[in-house]
Design a protein around this motif. Structure first.
Motif, PDB file in Angstrom:
ATOM      1  N   LYS A  17     -77.475  53.601 -88.922  1.00  0.00           N
ATOM      2  CA  LYS A  17     -76.217  53.284 -88.252  1.00  0.00           C
ATOM      3  C   LYS A  17     -75.876  54.415 -87.292  1.00  0.00           C
ATOM      4  CE  LYS A  17     -71.498  51.922 -89.134  1.00  0.00           C
ATOM      5  NZ  LYS A  17     -70.504  51.482 -90.069  1.00  0.00           N
ATOM      6  N   ARG A  81     -84.577  51.999 -82.704  1.00  0.00           N
ATOM      7  CA  ARG A  81     -84.127  50.714 -83.255  1.00  0.00           C
ATOM      8  C   ARG A  81     -83.067  51.004 -84.296  1.00  0.00           C
ATOM      9  NH1 ARG A  81     -84.468  47.434 -87.433  1.00  0.00           N
ATOM     10  NH2 ARG A  81     -86.215  48.307 -88.555  1.00  0.00           N
ATOM     11  N   LEU A  82     -81.911  50.380 -84.128  1.00  0.00           N
ATOM     12  CA  LEU A  82     -80.809  50.567 -85.066  1.00  0.00           C
ATOM     13  C   LEU A  82     -80.815  49.448 -86.099  1.00  0.00           C
ATOM     14  CD1 LEU A  82     -77.933  51.339 -82.508  1.00  0.00           C
ATOM     15  CD2 LEU A  82     -79.343  52.986 -83.761  1.00  0.00           C
ATOM     16  N   ASP A  83     -80.641  49.800 -87.363  1.00  0.00           N
ATOM     17  CA  ASP A  83     -80.504  48.777 -88.401  1.00  0.00           C
ATOM     18  C   ASP A  83     -79.184  48.040 -88.260  1.00  0.00           C
ATOM     19  OD1 ASP A  83     -82.974  49.254 -89.579  1.00  0.00           O
ATOM     20  OD2 ASP A  83     -82.171  50.725 -90.997  1.00  0.00           O
ATOM     21  N   THR A  84     -78.144  48.780 -87.851  1.00  0.00           N
ATOM     22  CA  THR A  84     -76.821  48.200 -87.651  1.00  0.00           C
ATOM     23  C   THR A  84     -76.475  48.274 -86.166  1.00  0.00           C
ATOM     24  OG1 THR A  84     -76.147  48.970 -89.842  1.00  0.00           O
ATOM     25  CG2 THR A  84     -74.387  48.338 -88.310  1.00  0.00           C
ATOM     26  N   PRO A  85     -76.386  47.132 -85.484  1.00  0.00           N
ATOM     27  CA  PRO A  85     -76.067  47.154 -84.051  1.00  0.00           C
ATOM     28  C   PRO A  85     -74.735  47.851 -83.770  1.00  0.00           C
ATOM     29  CG  PRO A  85     -76.815  44.980 -84.718  1.00  0.00           C
ATOM     30  CD  PRO A  85     -76.607  45.769 -85.983  1.00  0.00           C
ATOM     31  N   ASP A  97     -78.963  46.939 -80.599  1.00  0.00           N
ATOM     32  CA  ASP A  97     -79.767  47.527 -81.670  1.00  0.00           C
ATOM     33  C   ASP A  97     -81.143  47.997 -81.203  1.00  0.00           C
ATOM     34  OD1 ASP A  97     -80.769  44.961 -81.320  1.00  0.00           O
ATOM     35  OD2 ASP A  97     -81.064  44.584 -83.449  1.00  0.00           O
ATOM     36  N   ARG A 133     -87.266  43.824 -84.194  1.00  0.00           N
ATOM     37  CA  ARG A 133     -86.201  43.747 -85.195  1.00  0.00           C
ATOM     38  C   ARG A 133     -86.742  43.481 -86.601  1.00  0.00           C
ATOM     39  NH1 ARG A 133     -83.316  41.074 -80.513  1.00  0.00           N
ATOM     40  NH2 ARG A 133     -81.760  42.655 -79.935  1.00  0.00           N
TER      41      ARG A 133
END
Length: 154
Positions: A17, A81-85, A97, A133
């Protein structure tokens, strides 16, 4: 030009995050420093300066921040790459994300534009974004990005 010329496999990171754009730029700068030796302060300042001209969130959960840096000899990239946009003021107002940042030499013209066009084309491909993703291994992410968009000839 190919993604493999821009993106070192070590320049990819997965983050759970992110609290703010400023914090994201810090992470992008850290990655650029660790991978390419780009001065952290220069990277962060250049990203923030470019973002102040207009948001680089291009839609569909993708952001393409880019900046010119004095002292660079070629265009290089980092991918997060974000797990939580997170909110990125994207053109479609959707959270982001997938972030592919480019750093170009201060005096680069055509090379910077070619790299930006290549990354933009790659990140517009819905199949690539879906695969990015769906995976959590940085080597796999690099392979997906390196393969590039698939041609859909008639």
């Amino acid at each position: 030009m190919e993604i493999t010329e821009l993106l070192n496999p070590k320049a990819i990171k997965i983050v759970g995050k992110m609290s703010s754009k400023k914090r994201l730029f810090q992470d992008l700068g850290d990655l650029a420093y660790a991978t390419y030796g780009i001065c952290l302060g220069d990277a962060i300042d250049a990203l923030q300066e470019r973002e102040s001209l207009g948001p680089t969130g291009v839609g569909h959960g993708v952001a393409l921040p880019h900046a010119r840096i004095h002292g660079l000899s070629s265009v290089v990239g980092v991918f997060v790459r974000l797990d939580t946009p997170m909110d990125f003021d994207a053109v479609d107002r959707q959270p982001v994300d997938l972030i592919f940042a480019l750093f170009a030499p201060a005096n680069s013209g055509v090379e910077h534009l070619k790299a930006l066009a290549l990354v933009s084309r790659t990140m517009r491909d819905r199949d690539i974004c879906a695969k990015l993703r769906a995976n959590t291994d940085t080597a796999t992410l690099h392979a997906i990005l390196s393969a590039g968009p698939t041609s859909k000839a008639a």
